[in-house]
Scaffold this motif. Structure first.
Motif, PDB file in Angstrom:
ATOM      1  N   SER A 101      19.139  35.411 -11.955  1.00 32.81           N
ATOM      2  CA  SER A 101      20.572  35.199 -12.112  1.00 32.81           C
ATOM      3  C   SER A 101      21.348  36.458 -11.799  1.00 32.81           C
ATOM      4  CB  SER A 101      20.859  34.782 -13.541  1.00 32.81           C
ATOM      5  OG  SER A 101      20.354  35.759 -14.396  1.00 32.81           O
ATOM      6  N   PHE A 102      20.673  37.557 -11.705  1.00 35.42           N
ATOM      7  CA  PHE A 102      21.401  38.800 -11.446  1.00 35.42           C
ATOM      8  C   PHE A 102      20.537  39.682 -10.559  1.00 35.42           C
ATOM      9  CE2 PHE A 102      19.540  38.466 -15.604  1.00 35.42           C
ATOM     10  CZ  PHE A 102      18.579  39.453 -15.577  1.00 35.42           C
ATOM     11  N   ASP A 103      21.156  40.744 -10.075  1.00 36.22           N
ATOM     12  CA  ASP A 103      20.533  41.517  -9.016  1.00 36.22           C
ATOM     13  C   ASP A 103      19.526  42.543  -9.467  1.00 36.22           C
ATOM     14  OD1 ASP A 103      20.769  40.779  -6.533  1.00 36.22           O
ATOM     15  OD2 ASP A 103      22.486  42.061  -5.998  1.00 36.22           O
ATOM     16  N   LEU A 104      18.341  42.070  -9.830  1.00 37.65           N
ATOM     17  CA  LEU A 104      17.232  42.994 -10.062  1.00 37.65           C
ATOM     18  C   LEU A 104      16.314  42.830  -8.862  1.00 37.65           C
ATOM     19  CD1 LEU A 104      15.986  42.568 -13.739  1.00 37.65           C
ATOM     20  CD2 LEU A 104      16.860  44.624 -12.658  1.00 37.65           C
ATOM     21  N   PRO A 105      15.655  43.915  -8.389  1.00 36.15           N
ATOM     22  CA  PRO A 105      14.738  43.730  -7.273  1.00 36.15           C
ATOM     23  C   PRO A 105      13.569  42.821  -7.674  1.00 36.15           C
ATOM     24  CG  PRO A 105      14.596  45.956  -8.173  1.00 36.15           C
ATOM     25  CD  PRO A 105      15.735  45.272  -8.868  1.00 36.15           C
ATOM     26  N   THR A 106      13.010  42.101  -6.678  1.00 35.36           N
ATOM     27  CA  THR A 106      11.919  41.159  -6.963  1.00 35.36           C
ATOM     28  C   THR A 106      10.758  41.868  -7.661  1.00 35.36           C
ATOM     29  OG1 THR A 106      12.617  39.897  -5.075  1.00 35.36           O
ATOM     30  CG2 THR A 106      10.422  39.405  -5.882  1.00 35.36           C
ATOM     31  N   ASP A 107      10.534  43.173  -7.371  1.00 26.75           N
ATOM     32  CA  ASP A 107       9.433  43.917  -7.996  1.00 26.75           C
ATOM     33  C   ASP A 107       9.564  43.959  -9.518  1.00 26.75           C
ATOM     34  OD1 ASP A 107       8.064  44.339  -5.781  1.00 26.75           O
ATOM     35  OD2 ASP A 107       8.594  46.468  -5.530  1.00 26.75           O
ATOM     36  N   ALA A 108      10.793  44.033 -10.009  1.00 23.88           N
ATOM     37  CA  ALA A 108      11.008  44.047 -11.460  1.00 23.88           C
ATOM     38  C   ALA A 108      10.532  42.728 -12.049  1.00 23.88           C
ATOM     39  CB  ALA A 108      12.486  44.269 -11.771  1.00 23.88           C
ATOM     40  N   PHE A 109      10.767  41.639 -11.319  1.00 23.43           N
ATOM     41  CA  PHE A 109      10.317  40.326 -11.793  1.00 23.43           C
ATOM     42  C   PHE A 109       8.798  40.208 -11.693  1.00 23.43           C
ATOM     43  CE2 PHE A 109      14.764  39.582 -10.757  1.00 23.43           C
ATOM     44  CZ  PHE A 109      15.198  38.867 -11.859  1.00 23.43           C
ATOM     45  N   LYS A 110       8.223  40.876 -10.674  1.00 22.05           N
ATOM     46  CA  LYS A 110       6.750  40.834 -10.533  1.00 22.05           C
ATOM     47  C   LYS A 110       6.088  41.422 -11.777  1.00 22.05           C
ATOM     48  CE  LYS A 110       5.864  40.604  -5.588  1.00 22.05           C
ATOM     49  NZ  LYS A 110       5.146  39.438  -5.288  1.00 22.05           N
ATOM     50  N   ALA A 169       9.773  40.048 -22.225  1.00 18.54           N
ATOM     51  CA  ALA A 169      10.867  40.412 -21.316  1.00 18.54           C
ATOM     52  C   ALA A 169      11.427  41.784 -21.682  1.00 18.54           C
ATOM     53  CB  ALA A 169      11.954  39.352 -21.368  1.00 18.54           C
ATOM     54  N   ILE A 170      11.597  42.025 -23.002  1.00 14.72           N
ATOM     55  CA  ILE A 170      12.172  43.311 -23.427  1.00 14.72           C
ATOM     56  C   ILE A 170      11.187  44.457 -23.172  1.00 14.72           C
ATOM     57  CG2 ILE A 170      12.981  44.614 -25.441  1.00 14.72           C
ATOM     58  CD1 ILE A 170      14.241  41.974 -26.424  1.00 14.72           C
ATOM     59  N   LYS A 171       9.890  44.168 -23.396  1.00 16.35           N
ATOM     60  CA  LYS A 171       8.862  45.202 -23.175  1.00 16.35           C
ATOM     61  C   LYS A 171       8.881  45.670 -21.709  1.00 16.35           C
ATOM     62  CE  LYS A 171       3.829  45.649 -23.264  1.00 16.35           C
ATOM     63  NZ  LYS A 171       2.606  44.880 -23.422  1.00 16.35           N
ATOM     64  N   VAL A 172       9.016  44.717 -20.781  1.00 13.88           N
ATOM     65  CA  VAL A 172       8.922  45.076 -19.360  1.00 13.88           C
ATOM     66  C   VAL A 172      10.248  45.605 -18.817  1.00 13.88           C
ATOM     67  CG1 VAL A 172       8.403  44.189 -17.051  1.00 13.88           C
ATOM     68  CG2 VAL A 172       7.105  43.370 -19.014  1.00 13.88           C
ATOM     69  N   LEU A 173      11.348  44.959 -19.203  1.00 20.23           N
ATOM     70  CA  LEU A 173      12.628  45.269 -18.544  1.00 20.23           C
ATOM     71  C   LEU A 173      13.584  46.095 -19.397  1.00 20.23           C
ATOM     72  CD1 LEU A 173      13.350  41.757 -16.993  1.00 20.23           C
ATOM     73  CD2 LEU A 173      12.431  43.746 -15.822  1.00 20.23           C
ATOM     74  N   GLY A 174      13.199  46.318 -20.663  1.00 16.77           N
ATOM     75  CA  GLY A 174      14.125  47.016 -21.563  1.00 16.77           C
ATOM     76  C   GLY A 174      15.101  46.002 -22.151  1.00 16.77           C
ATOM     77  N   PRO A 175      15.838  46.415 -23.231  1.00 19.17           N
ATOM     78  CA  PRO A 175      16.654  45.441 -23.972  1.00 19.17           C
ATOM     79  C   PRO A 175      17.767  44.801 -23.143  1.00 19.17           C
ATOM     80  CG  PRO A 175      16.866  47.662 -24.882  1.00 19.17           C
ATOM     81  CD  PRO A 175      15.833  47.738 -23.807  1.00 19.17           C
ATOM     82  N   GLU A 176      18.394  45.561 -22.245  1.00 18.70           N
ATOM     83  CA  GLU A 176      19.580  45.025 -21.558  1.00 18.70           C
ATOM     84  C   GLU A 176      19.205  43.805 -20.706  1.00 18.70           C
ATOM     85  OE1 GLU A 176      22.881  46.260 -18.255  1.00 18.70           O
ATOM     86  OE2 GLU A 176      21.408  47.762 -18.846  1.00 18.70           O
ATOM     87  N   TYR A 177      18.245  43.978 -19.785  1.00 16.16           N
ATOM     88  CA  TYR A 177      17.849  42.870 -18.912  1.00 16.16           C
ATOM     89  C   TYR A 177      16.908  41.901 -19.628  1.00 16.16           C
ATOM     90  CZ  TYR A 177      20.039  45.025 -14.878  1.00 16.16           C
ATOM     91  OH  TYR A 177      20.951  45.530 -14.010  1.00 16.16           O
ATOM     92  N   GLY A 178      16.060  42.459 -20.507  1.00 18.93           N
ATOM     93  CA  GLY A 178      15.098  41.616 -21.230  1.00 18.93           C
ATOM     94  C   GLY A 178      15.790  40.502 -22.010  1.00 18.93           C
ATOM     95  N   ARG A 191      15.926  32.548 -19.517  1.00 21.54           N
ATOM     96  CA  ARG A 191      15.912  31.905 -18.198  1.00 21.54           C
ATOM     97  C   ARG A 191      14.488  31.634 -17.709  1.00 21.54           C
ATOM     98  NH1 ARG A 191      20.985  31.853 -16.321  1.00 21.54           N
ATOM     99  NH2 ARG A 191      20.282  31.302 -14.246  1.00 21.54           N
ATOM    100  N   ILE A 192      13.529  31.633 -18.652  1.00 19.78           N
ATOM    101  CA  ILE A 192      12.149  31.323 -18.267  1.00 19.78           C
ATOM    102  C   ILE A 192      11.855  29.882 -18.674  1.00 19.78           C
ATOM    103  CG2 ILE A 192       9.713  31.940 -18.559  1.00 19.78           C
ATOM    104  CD1 ILE A 192      10.650  34.795 -19.226  1.00 19.78           C
ATOM    105  N   GLU A 193      11.429  29.074 -17.704  1.00 22.13           N
ATOM    106  CA  GLU A 193      11.053  27.678 -17.992  1.00 22.13           C
ATOM    107  C   GLU A 193       9.550  27.553 -17.880  1.00 22.13           C
ATOM    108  OE1 GLU A 193      13.107  25.333 -15.072  1.00 22.13           O
ATOM    109  OE2 GLU A 193      14.925  25.227 -16.282  1.00 22.13           O
TER     110      GLU A 193
END
Ligand SMILES: C[S@@+](CC[C@H](N)C(=O)[O-])C[C@H]1O[C@@H](n2cnc3c(N)ncnc32)[C@H](O)[C@@H]1O
Length: 282
Positions: free
Chosen positions: A33-42, A5-14, A20-22
């Protein structure tokens, strides 16, 4: 998970996202849970697939649970498009479609905690059974004479029956489709123990279960409680349950309980264990 998560999104969002991963079988579900665009989750979906070879499919859940079935909405992020999983808990195997039936690893601790309380020969009723994890774990680890499970979601009932077969406990499991509030009133035999794992119908379920339980039997209502902290939440839940039982003409004594999770600031999902000491004679 955290590293990915940190590698992809950086420390703040990671840092926020990895908790929140099941993991449900070979599927990973990220709760948005917060407003990141779906592409960031992809991007995190693709990285999960690359880093964790046992994960075949990644989904984003985009809504809270809703409807009487308590299911979420999902967007596919990466890998196979599959929503039916084999989910393992306490050595039991459950087949379930997580987009059609409520599934939450958060209840895993309470499934086994409850099973440990069941004594040999008990007749158990599970009013809101879902895909039947409480019923099946009880059947595998305790020695009830039988377990009756009810759910209003037809698809949950279908999976519950499949799961009873899969775990070789169908001989002592009866799985019924219908409204638990109505069906519970209709049984002529009384139960030793009744589970009510659906806080949204707490008060109605407690009232009908007080009718359907034996004197000296056990009830496990789930409820939402507003409280300062976890410890107060359990104490408050005891008081609420005792008072409703009293209004209904019964005396119940708390013997345990568990705060399942915080659902909002100062709001907790709690399960209470009570023994029925006296009952109104009808
Ligand atoms: C929180 S989920 C149950 C979780 C499940 N016991 C578990 O351990 O995973 C609540 C369940 O209650 C069912 N339900 C909702 N209203 C109902 C009713 N009136 N009678 C029976 N089942 C109902 C839903 O379909 C859902 O499967």
């Amino acid at each position: 998970m955290r590293r990915i998560a940190i590698k992809v999104l950086g420390p703040e969002y990671g840092e926020l996202i990895w908790k929140r991963i099941e993991i449900l079988g070979d599927v990973a579900v990220i709760r948005k849970s917060f407003d990141l665009p779906t592409d960031a989750f992809k991007a995190i979906g693709e990285e999960l697939l690359r880093s964790l070879p046992y994960i075949k499919s990644v989904w984003l859940s985009t809504s809270p649970v809703h409807g009487f079935e308590r299911v979420r909405e999902y967007v596919h992020l990466a890998g196979e498009i599959k929503t039916e999983v084999f989910y393992r808990e306490h050595g039991c195997m459950f087949k379930v479609d997580f987009t059609k039936v409520y599934v939450s690893p958060v209840l895993g601790f309470d499934h086994m905690r409850t099973a440990r309380m069941v004594r040999k020969g008990e007749k158990v009723l599970n009013m809101f059974a879902g895909f039947a994890p409480y019923s099946i774990i009880i059947s595998r680890y305790a020695q009830p004479s039988y377990v009756v499970s009810i759910d209003l979601n037809k698809i949950a009932v279908r999976y519950a029956r499949i799961n009873a077969e899969l775990n070789k406990v169908s001989a002592i499991n009866e799985i019924l489709h219908g409204d638990a509030l109505l069906l519970t009133e209709s049984f002529s035999e009384k139960f030793d123990r009744i589970l009510m794992p659906y806080p949204e119908l707490f008060e109605k379920a407690l009232r009908v279960s007080l009718e359907a339980v034996k004197l000296g039997g056990y009830l496990h209502p789930h409820l939402f409680v507003i409280a300062e902290n976890k410890k107060n939440a359990l104490q408050k839940a005891f008081e609420i349950v005792i008072n409703i039982a009293k209004e209904a003409g019964s005396i119940v004594e708390p013997i345990g309980g568990h705060v399942i999770r915080g659902v909002a600031p100062r709001k907790y999902h709690v399960v209470v264990d009570v023994i029925v000491k006296t009952k109104q004679v009808k």
